[in-house]
Scaffold this motif. Structure first.
Motif, PDB file in Angstrom:
ATOM      1  N   GLY A   1       0.790  -1.224   0.000  1.00 29.85           N
ATOM      2  CA  GLY A   1       0.000   0.000   0.000  1.00 29.85           C
ATOM      3  C   GLY A   1       0.820   1.269   0.000  1.00 29.85           C
ATOM      4  O   GLY A   1       0.259   2.359  -0.075  1.00 29.85           O
ATOM      5  N   GLN A   2       2.157   1.163   0.067  1.00 28.36           N
ATOM      6  CA  GLN A   2       2.984   2.369   0.063  1.00 28.36           C
ATOM      7  C   GLN A   2       2.994   2.986  -1.342  1.00 28.36           C
ATOM      8  O   GLN A   2       3.120   2.285  -2.335  1.00 28.36           O
ATOM      9  N   ILE A   3       2.878   4.316  -1.383  1.00 22.48           N
ATOM     10  CA  ILE A   3       2.868   5.047  -2.654  1.00 22.48           C
ATOM     11  C   ILE A   3       4.178   5.809  -2.795  1.00 22.48           C
ATOM     12  O   ILE A   3       4.605   6.501  -1.875  1.00 22.48           O
ATOM     13  N   ALA A   4       4.822   5.669  -3.954  1.00 19.80           N
ATOM     14  CA  ALA A   4       6.082   6.357  -4.209  1.00 19.80           C
ATOM     15  C   ALA A   4       6.014   7.060  -5.556  1.00 19.80           C
ATOM     16  O   ALA A   4       5.509   6.498  -6.534  1.00 19.80           O
ATOM     17  N   LEU A   5       6.542   8.274  -5.614  1.00 23.92           N
ATOM     18  CA  LEU A   5       6.612   9.027  -6.855  1.00 23.92           C
ATOM     19  C   LEU A   5       7.680   8.425  -7.756  1.00 23.92           C
ATOM     20  O   LEU A   5       8.827   8.247  -7.341  1.00 23.92           O
ATOM     21  N   VAL A   6       7.314   8.103  -8.992  1.00 29.59           N
ATOM     22  CA  VAL A   6       8.238   7.512  -9.948  1.00 29.59           C
ATOM     23  C   VAL A   6       8.773   8.558 -10.914  1.00 29.59           C
ATOM     24  O   VAL A   6       9.958   8.604 -11.207  1.00 29.59           O
ATOM     25  N   ASP A   7       7.896   9.402 -11.427  1.00 28.59           N
ATOM     26  CA  ASP A   7       8.281  10.424 -12.404  1.00 28.59           C
ATOM     27  C   ASP A   7       7.483  11.677 -12.101  1.00 28.59           C
ATOM     28  O   ASP A   7       6.254  11.669 -12.147  1.00 28.59           O
ATOM     29  N   ASP A   8       8.187  12.772 -11.765  1.00 27.96           N
ATOM     30  CA  ASP A   8       7.473  14.016 -11.445  1.00 27.96           C
ATOM     31  C   ASP A   8       7.097  14.803 -12.690  1.00 27.96           C
ATOM     32  O   ASP A   8       6.454  15.847 -12.600  1.00 27.96           O
ATOM     33  N   GLY A   9       7.491  14.305 -13.885  1.00 27.61           N
ATOM     34  CA  GLY A   9       7.094  14.939 -15.134  1.00 27.61           C
ATOM     35  C   GLY A   9       7.867  16.189 -15.485  1.00 27.61           C
ATOM     36  O   GLY A   9       7.594  16.798 -16.529  1.00 27.61           O
ATOM     37  N   SER A  10       8.845  16.585 -14.664  1.00 31.03           N
ATOM     38  CA  SER A  10       9.541  17.849 -14.912  1.00 31.03           C
ATOM     39  C   SER A  10      10.368  17.831 -16.194  1.00 31.03           C
ATOM     40  O   SER A  10      10.633  18.877 -16.782  1.00 31.03           O
ATOM     41  N   SER A  11      10.767  16.628 -16.651  1.00 29.02           N
ATOM     42  CA  SER A  11      11.572  16.538 -17.867  1.00 29.02           C
ATOM     43  C   SER A  11      10.744  16.187 -19.097  1.00 29.02           C
ATOM     44  O   SER A  11      11.295  15.956 -20.167  1.00 29.02           O
ATOM     45  N   ASN A  12       9.424  16.127 -18.949  1.00 29.06           N
ATOM     46  CA  ASN A  12       8.547  15.761 -20.060  1.00 29.06           C
ATOM     47  C   ASN A  12       7.855  16.999 -20.612  1.00 29.06           C
ATOM     48  O   ASN A  12       7.356  17.828 -19.851  1.00 29.06           O
ATOM     49  N   ASP A  13       7.798  17.112 -21.934  1.00 24.20           N
ATOM     50  CA  ASP A  13       7.130  18.256 -22.548  1.00 24.20           C
ATOM     51  C   ASP A  13       5.616  18.158 -22.423  1.00 24.20           C
ATOM     52  O   ASP A  13       4.924  19.159 -22.257  1.00 24.20           O
ATOM     53  N   GLY A  14       5.071  16.946 -22.535  1.00 17.71           N
ATOM     54  CA  GLY A  14       3.624  16.758 -22.485  1.00 17.71           C
ATOM     55  C   GLY A  14       3.205  15.967 -21.266  1.00 17.71           C
ATOM     56  O   GLY A  14       4.022  15.314 -20.618  1.00 17.71           O
ATOM     57  N   VAL A  15       1.930  16.032 -20.934  1.00 15.79           N
ATOM     58  CA  VAL A  15       1.400  15.286 -19.803  1.00 15.79           C
ATOM     59  C   VAL A  15       0.895  13.929 -20.281  1.00 15.79           C
ATOM     60  O   VAL A  15       0.644  13.713 -21.468  1.00 15.79           O
ATOM     61  N   THR A  16       0.732  12.991 -19.358  1.00 18.59           N
ATOM     62  CA  THR A  16       0.365  11.621 -19.703  1.00 18.59           C
ATOM     63  C   THR A  16      -1.006  11.562 -20.346  1.00 18.59           C
ATOM     64  O   THR A  16      -1.987  12.063 -19.795  1.00 18.59           O
TER      65      THR A  16
END
Length: 489
Positions: A129-144
């Motif tokens: 149940g632990q949640i961890a951030l994998v990718d904060d998106g700061s290096s991506n031009d577009g959102v998922t």
């Protein structure tokens, strides 16, 4: 940032409602008959009001997990009791106030992966149940745009900009980028490690982890956009598409199809059926949800793609399915976003018919398309590339023929393109001279000439104010061009 790592039990009442089964259809050779019985649906209201549930999957723990975009929560449903537990999750990496909660969610490699924070970030839920951030998106031009489980236990991603496909490995230690060019990219992964994704209404694209790609054109259905993909037990890739609509016009149309080898076969609906949320069932067949209009009101329909390529339909009454999945016992679980409800339905309780009951017109199946001619041999000289569309955008302070104005309730943007193009409107807040993350407001296909795009000064239903930078992108023939303007609201 905040990470939620505990489950908080909340009591929930279950409601039981009987849905009228479709009336028996006229008998025809090989057609199924609708049994005159009722399908029982168990309803489990979501504790957080108007939470905007988006996607639901079966997790590695056997529970059902769903995302709540507006509620900033993850929902967990016990399939045995229907009890819903909610996990608050609002990751806020900056001072922007227009973020939203979890959206896409998939199960892969014994973990659950989900996108959040205006789809900029991706996090992973461990078996405990632990949640961890994998990718904060700061290096991506577009959102998922979409997520799909990868064969190594990681996830594939498409994004809103459409200039790359991304893959996070199963250990969540590496982000692989693949150059791409597409509009709106639904995904479905293959067991061999490759992935298929859609390019709006134009192509199905098959990409391997080594970066090799094959593009298969599909019949042009105008502005109908691909929204979901699924494989059946025969290995056929199915797709669904419709025109999603915008701020000033409703969603419309509907087409489904499948690949027979590399040949596309399509079924078009003569009405606004809006097929979406394709899912492979425990029987190996592909299912998808639709909305059929009867006497001016929408009714929910679950469609099934049969082994011979035909479709069968079962009525879901007043329920409008946002997304659904199957549990190992064959039960169908669905989300009704408008009712803010999780529903459960025994798959054997649905009565299927060869036509959608009460629909304005049955679907028509065109003859299979003619096989394309073999490609011409490669040329030795340079090949002329199509030019990007020319885009003129009226600024708010422009004079002369420009009629762009900020009205009391909306912003009117005048655009001019020199060819038929897909035009996308995005907005980003501007604070202290810095432009924040863009949010996609609308997308539509326009013809050559001048068109007006109207924005109602709302993002995801909430009114906004202050300074915003509007970005208008015109795409045609694989080329795109963008223009921006500053708006004070």
């Amino acid at each position: 940032m905040r990470f939620a790592n505990a489950l908080r039990a909340l009591p929930v009442a279950a409601a039981v409602l009987a849905l009228a089964a479709p009336a028996a259809a006229a008998a025809s050779p090989g057609a199924e008959r609708s049994a005159a019985r009722a399908a029982t649906v168990d309803l489990f209201p979501i504790p957080t009001a108007d939470s905007n549930p988006r996607e639901i999957v079966v997790g590695p723990d056997g529970n059902l997990w769903f995302t709540q975009r507006q509620g900033h929560r993850l929902g967990v449903v016990s399939p045995a009791t229907g009890q819903i537990t909610e996990i608050p999750y609002a990751y806020e990496p900056d001072d922007l106030d227009e973020d939203w909660g979890p959206d896409n969610i998939v199960s892969s490699g014994g973990y659950l992966w989900f996108s959040h924070d205006v789809n900029r970030a991706v996090s992973r839920i461990a078996p405990g149940g632990q949640i961890a951030l994998v990718d904060d998106g700061s290096s991506n031009d577009g959102v998922t745009e979409d997520l799909a489980a990868a064969a190594d236990g990681g996830v594939w991603q498409t994004d809103s900009i459409g200039e790359e496909v991304r893959r996070i490995n199963g250990a969540a230690t590496h982000l692989q980028r693949y150059p791409a060019d597409y509009d709106d990219g639904p995904l479905v992964a293959v067991g061999d490690g490759s992935v298929w994704y859609g390019d709006s209404w134009r192509y199905l694209k098959h990409l391997t982890p080594e970066g090799r790609q094959v593009n298969i054109p599909i019949p042009d259905r105008g502005a109908e956009r691909l929204n979901s993909l699924a494989f059946d037990a025969q290995g056929r890739l199915w797709w669904a598409q419709f025109a999603p609509g915008g701020m000033t016009y409703p969603a419309r149309g509907g087409t489904v199809g499948y690949l027979q080898g590399t040949t596309p076969r399509t079924i078009s609906f003569e009405g606004d059926y809006l097929p979406h949320a394709m899912e492979r069932g425990p029987d190996g067949l592909v299912y998808f949800a639709m909305q059929v209009e009867v006497d001016g009101a929408k009714t929910g329909v679950l469609a099934r793609a049969n082994p011979d390529g035909s479709l069968s339909y079962a009525s879901l009454g007043n329920y409008r399915v946002e997304d659904f999945t199957f549990t190992p016992d064959g039960a169908l679980w669905f989300l009704d976003s408008g009712a803010n409800t999780v529903g459960r339905l025994a798959a054997t309780g649905l009565a299927y018919a060869p036509t959608p009951q009460g629909a304005a017109a049955p679907p028509t199946t065109p003859a299979p398309p003619v096989a394309p001619a073999p490609p011409a041999p490669p040329t030795t000289g340079p090949v002329a590339q199509p030019a990007a569309p020319k885009l003129a955008l009226c600024g708010l302070r422009a004079r002369g023929s420009c009629r762009t104005t900020v009205a009391k309730a909306s912003v009117r943007v005048e655009i001019t393109v020199d060819k038929r193009s897909t035009v996308t409107l995005q907005a980003a807040p501007v604070r202290k001279g810095k432009t924040g993350t863009y949010t996609k407001l609308s997308a539509r296909v326009v013809g050559k000439g001048e068109r007006a795009i109207v924005w109602n000064k709302r993002i995801r239903g909430k009114a906004v104010k202050g300074q915003y930078r509007l970005s208008v992108t015109a795409s045609a023939g694989g080329k795109r061009v963008s223009r921006t303007m500053l708006v004070s609201l």
